[in-house]
Design an enzyme around this catalytic site. Structure first.
Site, PDB file in Angstrom:
ATOM      1  N   LYS B 126     -18.585  -5.501  13.993  1.00 35.96           N
ATOM      2  CA  LYS B 126     -18.571  -4.703  15.224  1.00 35.96           C
ATOM      3  C   LYS B 126     -17.118  -4.470  15.660  1.00 35.96           C
ATOM      4  CE  LYS B 126     -20.975  -4.971  19.709  1.00 35.96           C
ATOM      5  NZ  LYS B 126     -21.888  -5.825  20.506  1.00 35.96           N
ATOM      6  N   SER B 196     -26.103  -3.534  22.008  1.00 39.80           N
ATOM      7  CA  SER B 196     -24.856  -2.831  21.802  1.00 39.80           C
ATOM      8  C   SER B 196     -24.362  -2.852  20.349  1.00 39.80           C
ATOM      9  CB  SER B 196     -23.763  -3.416  22.694  1.00 39.80           C
ATOM     10  OG  SER B 196     -23.480  -4.763  22.330  1.00 39.80           O
ATOM     11  N   SER B 220     -27.948  -7.970  22.517  1.00 38.29           N
ATOM     12  CA  SER B 220     -27.285  -6.882  21.790  1.00 38.29           C
ATOM     13  C   SER B 220     -27.247  -7.021  20.274  1.00 38.29           C
ATOM     14  CB  SER B 220     -25.853  -6.704  22.308  1.00 38.29           C
ATOM     15  OG  SER B 220     -25.884  -6.063  23.557  1.00 38.29           O
TER      16      SER B 220
END
Lengths: 71, 511
Positions: B126, B196, B220
């Site tokens: 990420k 997310s 997330s």
């Protein structure tokens, strides 16, 4: 009273400048947080409960095994 | 019954993480077949759909020198070049560095220096994870030019294990929110991947990575995993280092693996987990051999499920998939029982929000302070194609106005909540729930969603595919399995038993 002036004063006291055009949206957001805190206040907590940033690592009741003893 | 109990006892034996102050076990395993095997020459992978391989399958081929890391990496880069304009999973693709790392991995393996099952495997992280010399934007204009001088601990561990960093995956600005702007769901490109860690989940579902990491502050990792039909594991808080990750909340953020299958997740977790003195909340634990603990019988395990009055507010297809999943586990010999939930559970998300925004406000203070107003004005999505409106700025400005007493009220609640959850979890071996209230971009608002509740208590939770919606058709649905702290091996073993009894993970989106 929690209004735009209050938000502006509080922000300045905290060293943060919130532009005039943003006061209304920040005020609404702040009020949602106060509502959440009111919900938390509705539940009586154990008087002995101390704030904890996270849980202490439990050695019993979770299945975690204590460290081996040195021989 | 006696046989069941014995199996349950066997399952629970030696499965928990061991608390220790001693040195930790090595993160990589020596290869038992690293020397003396034939070299990679003409890889016999012709005709094989390399991006469709699972991490475990690719690792096995690489270990046996039947698959070239360079060939695999190139196939993944080709797949990204072909598909990412439609999916939007990546912020940065590090093609040159990836190919150089793949060539180095291949050479090492040829020389008999196989590092373990991540050696030569293309992975993504990420874009909150610091990557030395590679831009780390957290999808915000505030950090659009931020190039870290060191790797996050998890990035360093992946590299040390020989993994090939393919790129940095997309997220909402600063990881705030359950919607990843710009990342489309591979199962229906008109819908979002959720978030997310939406870029990581979408990339896996689209065959653009073999493994990935994400961050989970309110669900997330699990949300996008469920929504994109992949596996997402939020480890126990403290098990995986948060050092070098752009934070939301220091006490709610969890870093963990996303994978195509349950079998792949513990391979990643084995490398990611472990004590890190740079992370103030890192747990001093010995990391179990998660892959080895995966394939255990689950007969006799006691599984709790939410009361029907909570489940009724989940989306109907989600309810039905969840019901069917519990039947599958019953068919494997587990005992499924509805449990009464403590009253604190319904208020957990409120306490979570207060802690999250106060922690976030403390981090963002560096950008918000008066003398940095020019920085504050930069809040907005990093992607210039998106509207420059920032909910993050509003959230952290308002959060900055709360008092320490209000913050500690939420932390005080957290202490009581965790105690009650530990008591509750003593009555079963794992707890099942839907991973999301509804499939991608479908609305449902149950009183308890079983997402941020696990960030507040830090318990491990994994999302595993458990079905597809019928209306709208074809959207993935996830089953969440949680357990007591540091029983990550158990949630993964249960998830694996479920996955092995079903074929949801074998379905692929048509792209």
């Amino acid at each position: 009273m929690v209004d735009r002036t209050f938000i502006q004063t509080l922000a300045e006291a905290n060293g943060i400048a919130i532009p005039e055009e943003r006061l209304e949206v920040v005020l609404k957001q702040y009020q949602t947080y106060l509502e959440l805190l009111n919900r938390l206040d509705s539940l009586p907590l154990d008087m002995g409960a101390e704030p904890s940033a996270t849980f202490a690592l439990p050695t019993e009741g979770t299945g975690a095994v204590p460290p081996r003893q040195k021989r | 019954m006696k046989a069941n109990q014995e199996t349950r006892r066997d399952f629970l034996k030696n499965s928990a993480t061991t608390l220790t102050g001693a040195l930790l076990s090595p993160l990589t395993e020596p290869s038992s077949s690293a020397s003396g095997s034939p070299q990679v020459s003409a890889p016999p992978s012709g005709g094989l759909d390399l991006p469709a391989l699972t991490l475990a399958a690719a690792a096995e081929r690489i270990r046996k020198k039947q698959l070239s890391p360079v060939e695999l990496t190139q196939a993944i880069l080709d797949r990204i070049a072909k598909l990412d304009s439609k999916v939007g999973a990546f912020i940065t693709v590090t093609a040159d560095q990836a190919l150089a790392a793949a060539r180095a991995a291949e050479q090492e393996i040829q020389q008999g220096r196989y590092r373990g099952p991540l050696h030569g495997i293309p992975v993504g992280v990420k874009d909150t994870h610091y990557t030395q010399g590679i831009r780390t934007t957290a999808a915000t204009r505030v950090l659009h030019d931020f190039v870290p001088t060191f790797d996050a601990t998890v990035v360093r561990k992946l590299k040390e294990a020989g993994a090939i960093l393919i790129g940095k995956t997309n997220l909402p600005e600063f990881s705030f929110g359950g919607y990843t702007p710009g990342t489309n769901n591979p199962w229906d490109l008109s819908r979002n991947s959720a978030g997310s860690s939406g870029g990581s989940a979408a990339a896996l579902a689209a065959g653009m990575l073999l493994g990935a990491t994400g961050g989970d502050t309110s669900g997330s990792i699990r949300n996008p995993a469920s929504t994109c039909g992949v596996v997402g594991h939020k480890p126990t808080f403290g098990l995986v280092s948060r050092y070098g990750i752009v934070p939301i909340s220091w006490t709610l953020d969890h870093i963990g693996p996303l994978a195509k299958t349950v079998e792949d997740a513990p391979i990643l977790l084995r490398v990611l987990a472990g004590y890190d003195p740079n992370d103030a909340y890192s747990a001093r634990v010995t990391v179990p051999d998660y892959p080895r603990l995966l394939k255990r019988p689950v007969r006799g395990l006691r599984l709790g499920i939410p009361p029907a009055e909570i489940l009724k507010d989940f989306y109907p297809d989600t309810q039905e998939s969840f019901r069917q999943a519990t039947k599958v586990l019953e068919g494997l010999g587990c005992r499924v029982q509805e449990v009464k939930l403590p009253p604190t559970l319904e208020l957990a998300s409120a306490a979570h929000t207060i802690i999250r925004i106060c922690d976030a406000a403390a981090y963002h203070r560096q950008f918000l302070r008066q003398f940095l107003r020019t920085k504050a004005a930069q809040y907005g999505p990093g992607n210039p194609a998106l509207p420059a409106v920032s909910q993050v700025r509003t959230t952290v400005e308002a959060g900055s106005l709360l008092t320490a007493a209000q913050y500690h009220k939420a932390q005080q609640f957290r202490r009581v909540y965790i105690r009650e959850m530990l008591e509750l979890y003593a009555s079963f071996d794992a707890f099942l729930s839907p991973a999301m209230p509804a499939p991608a971009d479908v609305q449902a608002t149950p009183r308890i969603t079983f997402r941020s509740e696990y960030n507040l208590n830090g318990f491990p939770a994994v999302s595993v595919p458990c079905g597809f919606s019928t209306s709208p058709a074809g959207l993935p649905i996830g089953l969440q399995i949680s357990a007591r702290p540091f029983q990550d091996a158990n949630v993964l073993a249960l998830a694996y038993a479920y996955e092995s009894a079903t074929d949801w993970h074998k379905r692929k989106p048509a792209l």
